[in-house]
Design a protein around this motif. Structure first.
Motif, PDB file in Angstrom:
ATOM      1  N   VAL A   1       0.819  -1.219   0.000  1.00 30.81           N
ATOM      2  CA  VAL A   1       0.000   0.000   0.000  1.00 30.81           C
ATOM      3  C   VAL A   1       0.853   1.269   0.000  1.00 30.81           C
ATOM      4  O   VAL A   1       0.693   2.132  -0.876  1.00 30.81           O
ATOM      5  N   PRO A   2       1.774   1.451   0.968  1.00 37.97           N
ATOM      6  CA  PRO A   2       2.591   2.683   0.909  1.00 37.97           C
ATOM      7  C   PRO A   2       3.493   2.739  -0.312  1.00 37.97           C
ATOM      8  O   PRO A   2       3.700   3.821  -0.879  1.00 37.97           O
TER       9      PRO A   2
ATOM     10  N   LEU B   1       1.341   3.900  -3.297  1.00 42.36           N
ATOM     11  CA  LEU B   1       0.943   5.313  -3.187  1.00 42.36           C
ATOM     12  C   LEU B   1       2.136   6.244  -3.420  1.00 42.36           C
ATOM     13  O   LEU B   1       2.025   7.232  -4.156  1.00 42.36           O
ATOM     14  N   ILE B   2       3.269   5.941  -2.790  1.00 42.07           N
ATOM     15  CA  ILE B   2       4.427   6.829  -2.899  1.00 42.07           C
ATOM     16  C   ILE B   2       4.981   6.833  -4.322  1.00 42.07           C
ATOM     17  O   ILE B   2       5.232   7.896  -4.911  1.00 42.07           O
TER      18      ILE B   2
ATOM     19  N   THR C   1       3.504   6.074  -7.076  1.00 40.66           N
ATOM     20  CA  THR C   1       2.542   6.664  -8.014  1.00 40.66           C
ATOM     21  C   THR C   1       2.549   8.181  -7.920  1.00 40.66           C
ATOM     22  O   THR C   1       2.538   8.872  -8.952  1.00 40.66           O
ATOM     23  N   MET C   2       2.576   8.729  -6.718  1.00 45.29           N
ATOM     24  CA  MET C   2       2.580  10.183  -6.576  1.00 45.29           C
ATOM     25  C   MET C   2       3.876  10.791  -7.106  1.00 45.29           C
ATOM     26  O   MET C   2       3.850  11.820  -7.785  1.00 45.29           O
TER      27      MET C   2
ATOM     28  N   THR D   1       6.212   4.377 -13.355  1.00 44.24           N
ATOM     29  CA  THR D   1       5.140   5.342 -13.135  1.00 44.24           C
ATOM     30  C   THR D   1       5.438   6.665 -13.843  1.00 44.24           C
ATOM     31  O   THR D   1       4.528   7.305 -14.371  1.00 44.24           O
TER      32      THR D   1
ATOM     33  N   PHE E   1      -1.814   2.376 -10.207  1.00 46.57           N
ATOM     34  CA  PHE E   1      -2.172   1.621  -9.014  1.00 46.57           C
ATOM     35  C   PHE E   1      -2.194   0.125  -9.303  1.00 46.57           C
ATOM     36  O   PHE E   1      -1.623  -0.678  -8.574  1.00 46.57           O
TER      37      PHE E   1
ATOM     38  N   PHE F   1      -3.970   7.216 -12.988  1.00 45.00           N
ATOM     39  CA  PHE F   1      -3.718   6.799 -11.611  1.00 45.00           C
ATOM     40  C   PHE F   1      -4.139   5.344 -11.418  1.00 45.00           C
ATOM     41  O   PHE F   1      -3.448   4.567 -10.752  1.00 45.00           O
TER      42      PHE F   1
END
Length: 281
Positions: free
Chosen positions: A82-83, A86-87, A89-90, A157, A203, A199
């Motif tokens: 999960v982290p 998210l990291i 991808t951002m 990404t 993901f 996104f």
């Protein structure tokens, strides 16, 4: 319906059946008792369905010297994936935004260097990654695995976001600059609202790559930080006792369920992001 269309549908149905048979065998076997597995046919439906194999795979199956099932390793994978998703991808979103609409001298060189990272095999980065994690005292930890997957995933990404954001007209960004909008204002008000499909692509891509990874997990994960893929390998290859095929099948399905659910929930956004330029350019 024309004969040609009927032939195409028939071929598609045969291919679908061919690919679904292993899943069918896994599901049916996981609901059988061990005696029924030994005495019956692989394709037979369970006579007396039971979830005992699922309960054992989750809570008490032996994965090497430990006999607490897949549960702790499942949560290790969650805390890692999960982290990391998210990291990475951002960061990829911001990188793609910069490389597509805020170009600077040498930006093409930076982009090329990132693209080279997409083609570096896992095995090549193991030694430098191990040295780095050891230097920062994060070896054999979940945090270390998160860092590894973030670093390795940024190249992908960035590629996806950069090729997607290229389709956003430069005139729109220039007009926002003229109106006084800065870097983050343009990103928040213009770029980010257009980014849902890409996104979802990132993901799904990142989650699938990270959740299913075995090599990084077995190399960088300590005994308390190993992901579910390592535990599944240990469970299936445990050499002591009776080979419990129903438990093995249940464990394999448990390990695959999160990625399957992700595709079912967000699959339409994945296709939309791909067709909108996520892997073009």
């Amino acid at each position: 319906m024309s004969l040609g269309r009927m032939v195409i549908y028939a071929l598609l149905a045969l291919v679908a059946i061919y690919y679904l048979i292993p899943l069918y065998v896994m599901l049916t076997t996981s609901f059988k008792t061990l005696d029924e597995v030994r005495a019956g046919n692989l394709l037979a439906i369970p006579v007396s369905p039971t979830t005992a194999a699922w309960a054992k795979a989750w809570g008490s199956a032996c994965t090497g010297v430990r006999c607490d099932g897949l549960a702790p390793f499942f949560w290790n994978s969650v805390y890692m994936a999960v982290p990391a998703v998210l990291i990475s991808t951002m960061i990829g979103s911001l990188n793609g935004y910069v490389l597509s609409h805020w170009r600077f001298r040498g930006s093409e060189i930076v982009f090329t260097a990132l693209m080279v990272g997409c083609f570096i095999p896992f095995q090549v980065v193991i030694l430098p990654m191990a040295r780095m994690l050891g230097a920062v005292e994060m070896a054999n930890t979940t945090t270390g695995l998160v860092i590894v997957h973030v670093i390795y995933g940024i190249a992908f990404t960035t590629l996806f976001f950069r090729n997607y954001y290229i389709s956003v007209p430069d005139e729109l960004v220039r007009a926002a600059r003229i109106d006084g909008a800065g870097f983050f204002m343009i990103y928040r008000k213009i770029i980010f609202p257009l980014s849902l499909p890409i996104f979802m692509v990132c993901f799904i891509w990142q989650f699938t790559q990270i959740w299913n990874d075995f090599l990084f997990g077995v190399v960088f994960g300590g005994s308390d930080a190993q992901p579910i893929t390592v535990a599944l390998n240990n469970l299936v290859n445990t050499s002591t006792g009776v080979k419990e095929y129903n438990v093995n099948m249940a464990a394999a399905i448990i390990a695959a369920l999160p990625t399957l659910l992700i595709y079912l929930v967000a699959g339409k956004y994945f296709v939309r992001g791909l067709t909108a330029g996520a892997v073009k350019g």
